[in-house]
Write an enzyme that holds these catalytic residues in place. Structure first.
Site, PDB file in Angstrom:
ATOM      1  N   GLN A   1     -52.138 -62.190  26.344  1.00  0.00           N
ATOM      2  CA  GLN A   1     -52.317 -60.338  26.731  1.00  0.00           C
ATOM      3  C   GLN A   1     -53.595 -59.838  26.689  1.00  0.00           C
ATOM      4  O   GLN A   1     -54.400 -59.789  25.535  1.00  0.00           O
ATOM      5  CB  GLN A   1     -51.493 -59.602  25.710  1.00  0.00           C
ATOM      6  CG  GLN A   1     -51.674 -57.913  25.947  1.00  0.00           C
ATOM      7  CD  GLN A   1     -51.302 -57.152  24.345  1.00  0.00           C
ATOM      8  OE1 GLN A   1     -50.867 -57.892  23.031  1.00  0.00           O
ATOM      9  NE2 GLN A   1     -50.397 -55.910  24.436  1.00  0.00           N
ATOM     10  N   GLY A   2     -54.370 -59.479  27.887  1.00  0.00           N
ATOM     11  CA  GLY A   2     -55.420 -59.360  27.737  1.00  0.00           C
ATOM     12  C   GLY A   2     -56.302 -57.946  27.996  1.00  0.00           C
ATOM     13  O   GLY A   2     -56.263 -57.452  28.952  1.00  0.00           O
TER      14      GLY A   2
ATOM     15  N   SER B   1     -57.586 -56.204  24.946  1.00  0.00           N
ATOM     16  CA  SER B   1     -58.867 -55.354  24.336  1.00  0.00           C
ATOM     17  C   SER B   1     -59.862 -55.838  24.870  1.00  0.00           C
ATOM     18  O   SER B   1     -60.383 -57.360  24.986  1.00  0.00           O
ATOM     19  CB  SER B   1     -58.782 -55.956  22.716  1.00  0.00           C
ATOM     20  OG  SER B   1     -57.471 -55.813  22.112  1.00  0.00           O
TER      21      SER B   1
ATOM     22  N   SER C   1     -55.427 -63.341  22.168  1.00  0.00           N
ATOM     23  CA  SER C   1     -54.468 -64.170  20.698  1.00  0.00           C
ATOM     24  C   SER C   1     -53.981 -65.272  21.979  1.00  0.00           C
ATOM     25  O   SER C   1     -53.040 -64.572  23.183  1.00  0.00           O
ATOM     26  CB  SER C   1     -52.753 -63.797  20.367  1.00  0.00           C
ATOM     27  OG  SER C   1     -53.775 -62.691  19.363  1.00  0.00           O
TER      28      SER C   1
ATOM     29  N   GLU D   1     -45.003 -53.737  21.658  1.00  0.00           N
ATOM     30  CA  GLU D   1     -45.797 -54.706  20.608  1.00  0.00           C
ATOM     31  C   GLU D   1     -45.799 -54.148  19.230  1.00  0.00           C
ATOM     32  O   GLU D   1     -45.094 -54.882  18.435  1.00  0.00           O
ATOM     33  CB  GLU D   1     -46.876 -54.802  20.912  1.00  0.00           C
ATOM     34  CG  GLU D   1     -47.923 -55.632  19.585  1.00  0.00           C
ATOM     35  CD  GLU D   1     -49.566 -55.811  20.611  1.00  0.00           C
ATOM     36  OE1 GLU D   1     -50.078 -54.429  20.679  1.00  0.00           O
ATOM     37  OE2 GLU D   1     -50.145 -56.669  20.326  1.00  0.00           O
TER      38      GLU D   1
END
Ligand SMILES: Cc1cc2nc3c(=O)[nH]c(=O)nc-3n(C[C@H](O)[C@H](O)[C@H](O)COP(=O)(O)OP(=O)(O)OC[C@H]3O[C@@H](n4cnc5c(N)ncnc54)[C@H](O)[C@@H]3O)c2cc1C
Length: 384
Positions: free
Chosen positions: A121-122, A124, A156, A239
Site C-alpha cells: 500500500q503506497g 505515506s 509494509s 484498514e
C-alpha cells in the site's frame, strides 16, 4: 445486544477449528521466511478459507462480518502463521472489488487469494502521513500511460511486493484532495526502486519506494482519474476495521503466558503486580466487548462507524501499557533479544515491547484517531 454466536456462526467456527487442527503446520515458530507464509496462504486458499468475507463470485467464501471476525479470532487462538498477502486480502482486494473494472477484477483478485502476487500500500510519503492529501508523488499523462515520479515511505511488504496500490497526484492545479488518483503499479516495472528500512526490532517490515519515470498504463487506474481520495479512504476504512479485529485473542494468549511466568517468578503475591495484572486483564476484556459492539454496528448499518477509531486507539495504547507491565514484572532478562541464551521466551517480550511503539502510528496515529472522534462523534470543529 446478543453476545452469543448463532448456530450457523458456531458451525462456521467449528468447521474452521477442525480444518486448522488438520492443516496447521506444526513447525511454525515465528521466524520462518516469507516463502513459508506464502505456502501457508496457498494451503488456506486451497481449503477455501482465504478471503472469507469476499463475495463468492470473486473466489471468496461470502462470509458475514461476524464470521470474518471469527476467522481472525480462530487463527489467533490457534497461533497459526499469518497469511502472506495480508494487505491484498484485507485492504486492497476489497478496494478492487468496490472500484475495479471487470478486467481489473479478473486480472488481480484470484492471484491475491492464492498469494501468487503480493501487494503493498503506497500511501505515506516523507511529507504526507497524517495529512495524506498533501502527497506529492506525481503522475503525468503521456498518451495511454502515466509517468510516475516521487517517493513513498513506510511501505509494509514493499520488499516482497509484486504490485502496489499507489496514490499519486494527477492534477496539481486543484484543491489537494481533488487532484489525486489511485493507480495499480507493477513493482517489477523499470524505474521502481525499493530500499528496505531497518526497525528497532531489527526487522525490515517496511521500505522506502522510489519511482523514477515509471510508465504505467492508464487502464491500471482504480476508480476514476482525480477521484483517488475516495478510493483511498475506502482502503483506510478497511484498514481500521480489520487491523485490530482479533487483537484481544492475541493479547489474552500473551497475558496467560505472563501470568504463568509471574507465578514461576514468585511475584504473584506482590500487591502492585496483582493490581497491574488485573488492570491489563480488564482492559483486554473491554477490548473484546468493544470489538463485539463494533461488529454489531457494522452488521446492522452495513458500514464501519467511529468504533473503528475508538478500537484503534484502544488496542494500540493498551498494548503499550501491557508490554510495559510485562517488562516491569519480568525484569531485565525480558529485555534480552532473540539469540541471547538468557532471553525470556526466546526474546519474544523484548520484541513485542519494541514493536508496540509503532502501534500508535500505523493505520493512523492516536492523535488523528482522536481528531476523527472529536469531529465525527462529538461534533467539534475540524482540526485542520
Ligand atoms: C509499522 C508501520 C507500518 C506502516 N505501513 C504503512 C504502509 O504499508 N503504507 C503506508 O502508506 N504507510 C504505512 N505506514 C505509515 C503510517 O501510515 C504513517 O506513519 C502515519 O500515518 C503517520 O504519518 P507520519 O509518520 O508522516 O507522521 P506525521 O503525520 O508527520 O505526524 C507526526 C506527529 O504529529 C501528529 N499530528 C499530525 N497531524 C496532526 C493533527 N492534525 N492533529 C494532531 N496531531 C497531529 C501525529 O499524531 C504524530 O504524533 C506505516 C507506519 C508504521 C509505524
Amino acid at each position: 445486544m446478543d453476545l452469543n454466536y448463532t448456530a450457523s456462526e458456531q458451525q462456521f467456527r467449528d468447521g474452521l477449528r477442525a480444518w486448522l487442527a488438520a492443516n496447521q503446520p506444526a513447525d511454525w515458530n515465528g521466524s520462518q521466511g516469507f516463502d513459508y507464509l506464502r505456502q501457508w496462504q496457498r494451503r488456506v486458499h486451497a481449503g477455501g478459507w482465504a478471503g472469507v468475507s469476499w463475495p463468492r463470485e470473486y473466489g471468496g467464501r461470502g462470509a458475514t462480518v461476524i464470521e470474518q471476525v471469527i476467522f481472525l479470532e480462530e487463527m489467533a487462538r490457534a497461533s497459526a502463521p499469518p497469511l502472506a498477502n495480508v494487505l491484498g486480502l484485507s485492504l486492497i482486494g476489497p478496494t478492487i472489488i468496490a472500484h475495479g473494472t471487470d478486467d481489473q477484477k479478473r486480472r488481480f483478485l484470484a492471484n491475491i487469494l492464492s498469494a501468487e502476487e503480493i501487494w503493498c500500500q503506497g500511501f505515506s510519503e516523507p511529507n504526507a502521513g497524517s495529512d495524506l492529501a498533501n502527497l506529492s508523488t506525481e503522475a503525468r499523462r503521456d498518451g495511454d500511460h502515466f509517468i510516475i515520479n516521487g517517493q513513498k515511505v513506510w511501505t509494509s511488504y514493499g520488499h516482497v511486493a509484486d504490485w502496489c496500490e499507489l496514490v499519486v497526484r494527477t492534477d496539481p492545479s486543484v484543491a489537494k484532495h481533488k487532484g489525486l488518483t489511485v493507480i495499480l503499479v507493477d513493482m517489477h516495472s523499470p524505474g521502481v526502486e525499493v530500499r528496505p528500512l531497518r526497525q528497532m526490532t531489527g526487522e525490515s517490515e517496511f521500505s522506502e519506494l522510489f519511482f523514477h519515470d515509471v510508465r504505467v498504463p492508464v487502464e491500471n487506474v482504480l476508480g476514476a482519474i482525480n477521484d483517488g481520495w475516495n478510493v483511498a479512504l475506502g482502503t483506510l476504512m478497511h484498514e481500521r476495521a480489520t487491523l485490530g479485529a482479533a487483537m484481544h485473542v492475541t493479547y489474552k494468549r500473551q497475558f496467560d503466558r505472563l501470568l504463568t511466568l509471574t507465578q514461576q517468578l514468585g511475584r504473584d503475591q506482590e500487591p502492585l503486580v496483582r493490581q497491574k495484572l488485573a488492570q491489563v486483564y480488564s482492559e483486554i476484556e473491554i477490548l473484546r466487548l468493544n470489538q463485539m459492539r463494533a461488529v454489531s454496528r457494522i452488521t446492522s448499518s452495513g458500514a464501519p462507524g467511529p468504533e473503528g477509531s475508538i478500537q484503534k486507539i484502544f488496542w494500540s495504547e493498551l498494548n503499550q501499557r501491557f508490554q510495559q507491565v510485562a517488562q516491569e514484572i519480568l525484569g531485565p532478562f525480558a529485555q534480552l533479544e532473540k539469540g541471547s541464551e538468557f532471553a525470556v521466551d526466546g526474546g519474544q517480550w523484548a520484541h513485542s515491547y519494541l514493536r508496540a511503539r509503532g502501534n500508535t502510528i500505523e493505520a493512523g496515529t492516536s492523535e488523528v484517531q482522536r481528531n476523527i472522534i472529536g469531529h465525527f462523534v462529538l461534533g467539534l470543529p475540524r482540526s485542520y
